[in-house]
Design a protein around this motif. Structure first.
Motif, mmCIF file in Angstrom:
data_model
loop_
_atom_site.group_PDB
_atom_site.id
_atom_site.type_symbol
_atom_site.label_atom_id
_atom_site.label_comp_id
_atom_site.label_asym_id
_atom_site.label_seq_id
_atom_site.Cartn_x
_atom_site.Cartn_y
_atom_site.Cartn_z
ATOM 1 N N UNK A 1 -1.577 -7.943 3.759
ATOM 2 C CA UNK A 1 -1.066 -8.286 5.386
ATOM 3 C C UNK A 1 -2.050 -7.909 6.084
ATOM 4 N N UNK A 2 -2.415 -7.052 7.019
ATOM 5 C CA UNK A 2 -3.756 -7.260 8.241
ATOM 6 C C UNK A 2 -4.348 -7.874 7.525
ATOM 7 N N UNK A 3 -5.240 -8.398 6.565
ATOM 8 C CA UNK A 3 -6.645 -9.014 6.353
ATOM 9 C C UNK A 3 -6.507 -10.633 6.949
ATOM 10 N N UNK B 1 7.265 -7.769 -10.181
ATOM 11 C CA UNK B 1 6.011 -7.867 -11.846
ATOM 12 C C UNK B 1 5.051 -7.125 -10.786
ATOM 13 N N UNK B 2 4.290 -6.088 -12.059
ATOM 14 C CA UNK B 2 3.109 -5.508 -12.159
ATOM 15 C C UNK B 2 1.777 -6.591 -12.546
ATOM 16 N N UNK B 3 0.785 -6.152 -11.616
ATOM 17 C CA UNK B 3 -0.135 -7.054 -11.039
ATOM 18 C C UNK B 3 -1.489 -7.050 -12.499
ATOM 19 N N UNK C 1 3.423 -6.873 -7.715
ATOM 20 C CA UNK C 1 3.321 -8.296 -6.658
ATOM 21 C C UNK C 1 3.580 -7.575 -5.222
ATOM 22 N N UNK C 2 5.110 -6.884 -4.715
ATOM 23 C CA UNK C 2 5.035 -6.261 -3.267
ATOM 24 C C UNK C 2 4.434 -5.714 -2.362
ATOM 25 N N UNK C 3 3.829 -4.908 -3.807
ATOM 26 C CA UNK C 3 2.859 -3.895 -2.592
ATOM 27 C C UNK C 3 1.840 -4.164 -2.730
ATOM 28 N N UNK C 4 1.063 -5.602 -3.507
ATOM 29 C CA UNK C 4 0.216 -5.802 -3.392
ATOM 30 C C UNK C 4 0.328 -7.030 -2.285
#
Length: 99
Positions: free
Chosen positions: A12-14, A73-75, A4-7
């Motif tokens: 972030x820039x969208x 958590x994995x997404x 989740x943190x990676x997603x």
């Protein structure tokens, strides 16, 4: 696989008003809710794809995921075609497609 943190970092820039979707070979789905599951000692957050509700905007999506207990958590995405991990996204106009 993506956490989740990676997603959140990736998105972030969208544009904040972009809508969140996924698709399989047959159809496009809106992501409006998620479930928490644990499979083989792996904590997962699974987004449920639906055609019945309006899609979330990115800012709403980010608010849902801002809980620190979700970040590791994995997404995954669940559609009628099955469950698949998320590795990234594509952008088409004001729509973001998780894939």
């Amino acid at each position: 696989m993506m956490r989740v943190i990676d997603l959140l970092a990736l998105l972030q820039d969208q544009p904040k008003n972009a809508t969140i979707h996924c698709r399989d070979a047959a159809q496009q789905y809106n992501l409006t809710q998620f479930e928490l599951r644990t499979e083989v000692e792996q904590e997962q957050l699974i987004f449920i794809g639906t055609t019945a509700k309006n899609p979330l905007h990115l800012w709403e999506f980010q608010l849902l995921l801002r809980q620190k207990d979700l970040w590791q958590r994995y997404v995954y995405i669940e559609t009628p075609a099955g469950i698949q991990p998320i590795f990234g996204f594509t952008r088409k106009h004001q729509q973001l497609f998780l894939n």
